[in-house]
Design a protein around this motif. Sequence first.
Motif, PDB file in Angstrom:
ATOM      1  N   ARG A   4      13.163 -24.567  -7.927  1.00  0.00           N
ATOM      2  CA  ARG A   4      12.013 -25.369  -8.375  1.00  0.00           C
ATOM      3  C   ARG A   4      12.387 -26.909  -7.929  1.00  0.00           C
ATOM      4  NH1 ARG A   4      10.889 -28.263 -12.875  1.00  0.00           N
ATOM      5  NH2 ARG A   4      12.557 -27.438 -13.764  1.00  0.00           N
ATOM      6  N   PRO A   5      11.382 -27.198  -7.078  1.00  0.00           N
ATOM      7  CA  PRO A   5      11.682 -28.787  -6.758  1.00  0.00           C
ATOM      8  C   PRO A   5      11.575 -29.888  -7.911  1.00  0.00           C
ATOM      9  CG  PRO A   5      10.133 -27.816  -5.521  1.00  0.00           C
ATOM     10  CD  PRO A   5      10.245 -26.859  -6.527  1.00  0.00           C
ATOM     11  N   SER A   6      12.485 -30.642  -7.764  1.00  0.00           N
ATOM     12  CA  SER A   6      12.468 -31.601  -9.052  1.00  0.00           C
ATOM     13  C   SER A   6      12.793 -33.100  -8.598  1.00  0.00           C
ATOM     14  CB  SER A   6      13.907 -31.358  -9.871  1.00  0.00           C
ATOM     15  OG  SER A   6      13.845 -32.281 -11.159  1.00  0.00           O
ATOM     16  N   GLY A   7      12.293 -33.941  -9.348  1.00  0.00           N
ATOM     17  CA  GLY A   7      12.045 -35.498  -8.952  1.00  0.00           C
ATOM     18  C   GLY A   7      10.782 -35.626  -8.008  1.00  0.00           C
ATOM     19  N   THR A   8      10.903 -36.264  -6.776  1.00  0.00           N
ATOM     20  CA  THR A   8       9.652 -36.573  -6.049  1.00  0.00           C
ATOM     21  C   THR A   8       9.617 -35.236  -5.345  1.00  0.00           C
ATOM     22  OG1 THR A   8      10.026 -38.778  -5.851  1.00  0.00           O
ATOM     23  CG2 THR A   8       8.868 -37.772  -4.136  1.00  0.00           C
ATOM     24  N   ALA A  63       4.484 -26.342  -5.695  1.00  0.00           N
ATOM     25  CA  ALA A  63       5.336 -27.451  -5.409  1.00  0.00           C
ATOM     26  C   ALA A  63       6.366 -27.339  -4.050  1.00  0.00           C
ATOM     27  CB  ALA A  63       6.220 -27.957  -6.731  1.00  0.00           C
ATOM     28  N   PHE A  64       6.600 -28.396  -3.366  1.00  0.00           N
ATOM     29  CA  PHE A  64       7.754 -28.352  -2.322  1.00  0.00           C
ATOM     30  C   PHE A  64       8.446 -29.522  -2.254  1.00  0.00           C
ATOM     31  CE2 PHE A  64       3.723 -26.402  -1.430  1.00  0.00           C
ATOM     32  CZ  PHE A  64       3.917 -25.048  -0.487  1.00  0.00           C
ATOM     33  N   ALA A  65       9.596 -29.321  -1.824  1.00  0.00           N
ATOM     34  CA  ALA A  65      10.718 -30.284  -1.540  1.00  0.00           C
ATOM     35  C   ALA A  65      10.391 -31.142  -0.548  1.00  0.00           C
ATOM     36  CB  ALA A  65      12.204 -29.659  -1.679  1.00  0.00           C
ATOM     37  N   ARG A  66       9.810 -30.737   0.410  1.00  0.00           N
ATOM     38  CA  ARG A  66       9.439 -31.511   1.704  1.00  0.00           C
ATOM     39  C   ARG A  66       7.846 -31.622   1.908  1.00  0.00           C
ATOM     40  NH1 ARG A  66      10.164 -29.893   6.008  1.00  0.00           N
ATOM     41  NH2 ARG A  66      10.486 -27.587   5.650  1.00  0.00           N
ATOM     42  N   ALA A  67       7.497 -32.651   2.350  1.00  0.00           N
ATOM     43  CA  ALA A  67       6.055 -32.792   2.394  1.00  0.00           C
ATOM     44  C   ALA A  67       5.418 -31.970   3.575  1.00  0.00           C
ATOM     45  CB  ALA A  67       5.546 -34.402   2.567  1.00  0.00           C
ATOM     46  N   GLY A  68       6.310 -31.861   4.618  1.00  0.00           N
ATOM     47  CA  GLY A  68       6.135 -31.235   5.786  1.00  0.00           C
ATOM     48  C   GLY A  68       5.960 -29.545   5.566  1.00  0.00           C
ATOM     49  N   ALA A  69       6.632 -29.064   4.818  1.00  0.00           N
ATOM     50  CA  ALA A  69       6.828 -27.832   4.194  1.00  0.00           C
ATOM     51  C   ALA A  69       5.325 -27.286   3.416  1.00  0.00           C
ATOM     52  CB  ALA A  69       7.866 -27.466   3.381  1.00  0.00           C
ATOM     53  N   ALA A  70       4.894 -28.494   2.735  1.00  0.00           N
ATOM     54  CA  ALA A  70       3.597 -28.209   1.967  1.00  0.00           C
ATOM     55  C   ALA A  70       2.348 -28.262   2.898  1.00  0.00           C
ATOM     56  CB  ALA A  70       3.317 -29.405   1.181  1.00  0.00           C
ATOM     57  N   VAL A  71       2.433 -28.811   4.284  1.00  0.00           N
ATOM     58  CA  VAL A  71       1.508 -28.737   5.129  1.00  0.00           C
ATOM     59  C   VAL A  71       1.714 -27.660   5.813  1.00  0.00           C
ATOM     60  CG1 VAL A  71       0.531 -30.103   7.084  1.00  0.00           C
ATOM     61  CG2 VAL A  71       1.136 -31.476   5.069  1.00  0.00           C
ATOM     62  N   GLN A  72       2.836 -27.422   6.235  1.00  0.00           N
ATOM     63  CA  GLN A  72       3.034 -26.059   6.951  1.00  0.00           C
ATOM     64  C   GLN A  72       2.552 -24.692   6.379  1.00  0.00           C
ATOM     65  OE1 GLN A  72       7.147 -25.665   8.255  1.00  0.00           O
ATOM     66  NE2 GLN A  72       6.935 -23.422   8.927  1.00  0.00           N
ATOM     67  N   ALA A  73       2.814 -24.538   4.891  1.00  0.00           N
ATOM     68  CA  ALA A  73       2.447 -23.756   4.270  1.00  0.00           C
ATOM     69  C   ALA A  73       0.588 -23.640   4.273  1.00  0.00           C
ATOM     70  CB  ALA A  73       2.828 -23.877   2.830  1.00  0.00           C
ATOM     71  N   ALA A  74       0.181 -24.711   3.994  1.00  0.00           N
ATOM     72  CA  ALA A  74      -1.428 -24.822   3.935  1.00  0.00           C
ATOM     73  C   ALA A  74      -2.014 -24.607   5.355  1.00  0.00           C
ATOM     74  CB  ALA A  74      -1.740 -26.242   3.392  1.00  0.00           C
ATOM     75  N   THR A  75      -1.516 -25.000   6.413  1.00  0.00           N
ATOM     76  CA  THR A  75      -2.032 -24.765   7.506  1.00  0.00           C
ATOM     77  C   THR A  75      -1.852 -23.207   8.114  1.00  0.00           C
ATOM     78  OG1 THR A  75      -0.203 -25.614   8.793  1.00  0.00           O
ATOM     79  CG2 THR A  75      -2.050 -27.139   8.629  1.00  0.00           C
ATOM     80  N   ALA A  76      -0.729 -22.619   7.694  1.00  0.00           N
ATOM     81  CA  ALA A  76      -0.617 -21.297   7.915  1.00  0.00           C
ATOM     82  C   ALA A  76      -1.417 -20.418   7.229  1.00  0.00           C
ATOM     83  CB  ALA A  76       1.138 -21.178   7.729  1.00  0.00           C
TER      84      ALA A  76
END
Length: 215
Positions: A4-8, A63-76
Amino acid sequence: MVDRPSGTASFLFTDVEGSTRLWQTHPEAMTEALARHDAILRAAINDVGGYVFSTAGDAFAAAFARAGAAVQAATAAQRTLQAEQWPGGISLRVRMGIHTGEAVERDGDYFGPTLNRGARVMSAAHGGQVLVTGTTARVLDGSGIALVDLGEHLLRDIDGAEQLFRSEPKVCRQRSRRCGRSVRQRVRSRRSVQASWGATTRSRGREGCSVRAVW
């Protein structure tokens, strides 16, 4: 097991546009379609190490530790959802919003203004869109992820205007012009927006795309 991501972190919110109507008109097809929808979203989120912390009906929050991963998941997920052959002649159009920031954490869940903003961004999208905030866009700067600047928008119960960007999955350009429509509620329209509380507002932006402001 996904950590689970924590912090930002970067938070993805999704829901199915028009799902209430679809349940009323195609209940059997929706039962099958929603199971497939859930599997597609979970696979896309899990593939990049995302953490699903809430589901309700047809809505997901992750939740994602990296913003790029969030966008990658959404677009996929959008690519797979838009290519899917849905049962009963229906079409599931999913709107998605991403925001990055710190959240209050308790018992494996997240709370606070960061989550509220992310959810409002999702509500402003059309089905088929992935919208990200200016904060997330700044984190993504230099990542190579293509974003379209949609300008500043007013979001319900959020003070001030939010700079929004649209992610550009290739499937949108190939399959549907509508999924590329932009959300656009300019700051100069603040008075007219407030006067139309309770309505869905549309206008034209510099990309020649329509606006969705859901209050």
